[in-house]
Scaffold this active site. Structure first.
Site, mmCIF file in Angstrom:
data_model
loop_
_atom_site.group_PDB
_atom_site.id
_atom_site.type_symbol
_atom_site.label_atom_id
_atom_site.label_comp_id
_atom_site.label_asym_id
_atom_site.label_seq_id
_atom_site.Cartn_x
_atom_site.Cartn_y
_atom_site.Cartn_z
ATOM 1 N N ASN A 49 41.881 49.474 51.254
ATOM 2 C CA ASN A 49 40.456 48.689 51.070
ATOM 3 C C ASN A 49 39.391 48.628 52.235
ATOM 4 O OD1 ASN A 49 41.673 46.874 52.250
ATOM 5 N ND2 ASN A 49 41.725 45.284 50.802
ATOM 6 N N ARG A 101 33.645 46.304 50.994
ATOM 7 C CA ARG A 101 34.806 46.916 50.074
ATOM 8 C C ARG A 101 34.220 47.607 48.785
ATOM 9 N NH1 ARG A 101 39.147 42.170 51.609
ATOM 10 N NH2 ARG A 101 40.392 43.385 53.091
ATOM 11 N N THR A 159 39.416 41.286 47.992
ATOM 12 C CA THR A 159 40.601 42.316 48.385
ATOM 13 C C THR A 159 40.674 43.320 47.577
ATOM 14 O OG1 THR A 159 41.600 40.532 49.236
ATOM 15 C CG2 THR A 159 42.950 42.241 48.878
ATOM 16 N N LYS A 174 40.100 50.443 58.438
ATOM 17 C CA LYS A 174 41.524 50.683 58.021
ATOM 18 C C LYS A 174 41.625 52.123 57.978
ATOM 19 C CE LYS A 174 42.686 46.576 55.788
ATOM 20 N NZ LYS A 174 43.421 45.898 54.475
ATOM 21 N N PHE A 187 54.050 44.137 47.952
ATOM 22 C CA PHE A 187 53.577 45.594 48.564
ATOM 23 C C PHE A 187 53.543 45.645 50.164
ATOM 24 C CE2 PHE A 187 50.644 41.333 48.585
ATOM 25 C CZ PHE A 187 50.213 41.508 49.903
ATOM 26 N N TYR A 237 50.880 42.111 59.808
ATOM 27 C CA TYR A 237 51.001 41.600 58.497
ATOM 28 C C TYR A 237 52.288 40.824 58.161
ATOM 29 C CZ TYR A 237 46.706 44.031 57.097
ATOM 30 O OH TYR A 237 45.550 44.597 57.112
ATOM 31 N N ARG A 259 33.829 37.516 55.874
ATOM 32 C CA ARG A 259 34.437 37.700 54.389
ATOM 33 C C ARG A 259 33.364 37.893 53.403
ATOM 34 N NH1 ARG A 259 40.369 37.986 54.598
ATOM 35 N NH2 ARG A 259 40.163 37.612 52.274
HETATM 36 N N1 UDP Z 1 47.066 44.237 49.563
HETATM 37 C C1 UDP Z 1 47.885 45.271 48.910
HETATM 38 N N2 UDP Z 1 48.232 44.903 47.319
HETATM 39 C C2 UDP Z 1 48.144 43.574 46.873
HETATM 40 C C3 UDP Z 1 47.268 42.675 48.137
HETATM 41 C C4 UDP Z 1 46.766 43.175 49.315
HETATM 42 O O1 UDP Z 1 48.218 46.465 49.091
HETATM 43 O O2 UDP Z 1 48.342 43.250 45.901
HETATM 44 C C5 UDP Z 1 46.895 44.769 50.971
HETATM 45 C C6 UDP Z 1 45.262 44.974 51.133
HETATM 46 O O3 UDP Z 1 45.145 46.207 52.130
HETATM 47 C C7 UDP Z 1 44.871 43.717 51.848
HETATM 48 C C8 UDP Z 1 46.278 43.274 52.667
HETATM 49 O O4 UDP Z 1 47.335 43.813 51.687
HETATM 50 O O5 UDP Z 1 43.753 43.887 52.535
HETATM 51 C C9 UDP Z 1 46.420 41.836 53.000
HETATM 52 O O6 UDP Z 1 46.017 41.142 52.051
HETATM 53 P P1 UDP Z 1 45.426 39.839 51.615
HETATM 54 O O7 UDP Z 1 45.748 39.170 50.570
HETATM 55 O O8 UDP Z 1 45.482 38.972 53.061
HETATM 56 O O9 UDP Z 1 44.037 40.617 51.588
HETATM 57 P P2 UDP Z 1 42.677 40.182 52.668
HETATM 58 O O10 UDP Z 1 42.735 38.878 53.574
HETATM 59 O O11 UDP Z 1 42.744 41.509 53.422
HETATM 60 O O12 UDP Z 1 41.494 40.364 51.561
HETATM 61 MG MG MG Z 2 44.262 38.140 54.341
#
Ligand code: UDP
Ligand code: MG
Length: 139
Positions: free
Chosen positions: A114, A104, A93, A11, A59, A51, A87
């Site tokens: 992240n 991360r 996350t 990112k 968010f 997204y 993962r």
């Molecule tokens: N994100 C955020 N705030 C939150 C949760 C997620 O800004 O409370 C962002 C973060 O960059 C995350 C992305 O949105 O990686 C996608 O969210 P997801 O829940 O799919 O998390 P991931 O699969 O990336 O772990």
């Molecule tokens: Mg995701």
């Protein structure tokens, strides 16, 4: 049966911080083969499409602004049990909850910035890989 490919994207925060090399090294040392990789950029509209599943979340607007704020490095990766193992390599996350030693935990700046994306299913790995790359089945 679990598939052997996943999709990732370094990112904007991690690219801007000069962590592309360190993160790519961790990915390869964990046994993932890089099938496709490039440095590119998403407009806010393209980030919104990527997204789309989060479009009702609070968010979403900040996330798409952030994801279009600078270059990114999307990649298709190959390894047995790729989605789940990747993962595990990237961690939770929220970097405060990410296990020590995960990408991360080491490189994320915040829950938003992240450092890295990892697909959450085989189906999404295919869709997300296709968002950036074509004809990768031949590689
Ligand atoms: N994100 C955020 N705030 C939150 C949760 C997620 O800004 O409370 C962002 C973060 O960059 C995350 C992305 O949105 O990686 C996608 O969210 P997801 O829940 O799919 O998390 P991931 O699969 O990336 O772990
Ligand atoms: Mg995701």
């Amino acid at each position: 049966m679990a598939g052997n490919r996943t999709f990732t994207m370094i990112k904007p925060d991690a690219v801007a911080a000069g962590n592309t090399g360190a993160i790519t090294k961790m990915i390869e040392e964990a046994g993932f083969k890089i099938i496709a990789m490039k440095k590119t950029y998403m407009s806010k509209d393209r980030a919104g499409q990527f997204y789309e599943v989060h479009k009702e979340r609070p968010f979403y607007n900040d996330l798409t602004t952030y994801m279009s704020s600078g270059p990114i490095i999307p990649m298709i990766l190959e390894k047995e049990n790729a989605v789940e193992d990747f993962r595990a390599l990237i961690g939770a996350t929220n970097p405060k909850e990410a296990a020590p030693g995960t990408i991360r935990a080491l490189f994320a700046k915040s829950i938003e910035a992240n450092a890295i994306h990892g697909s959450d299913s085989d189906d999404n790995a295919k869709i997300e890989g296709g968002f950036f790359f074509s004809h990768t089945e031949q590689f």
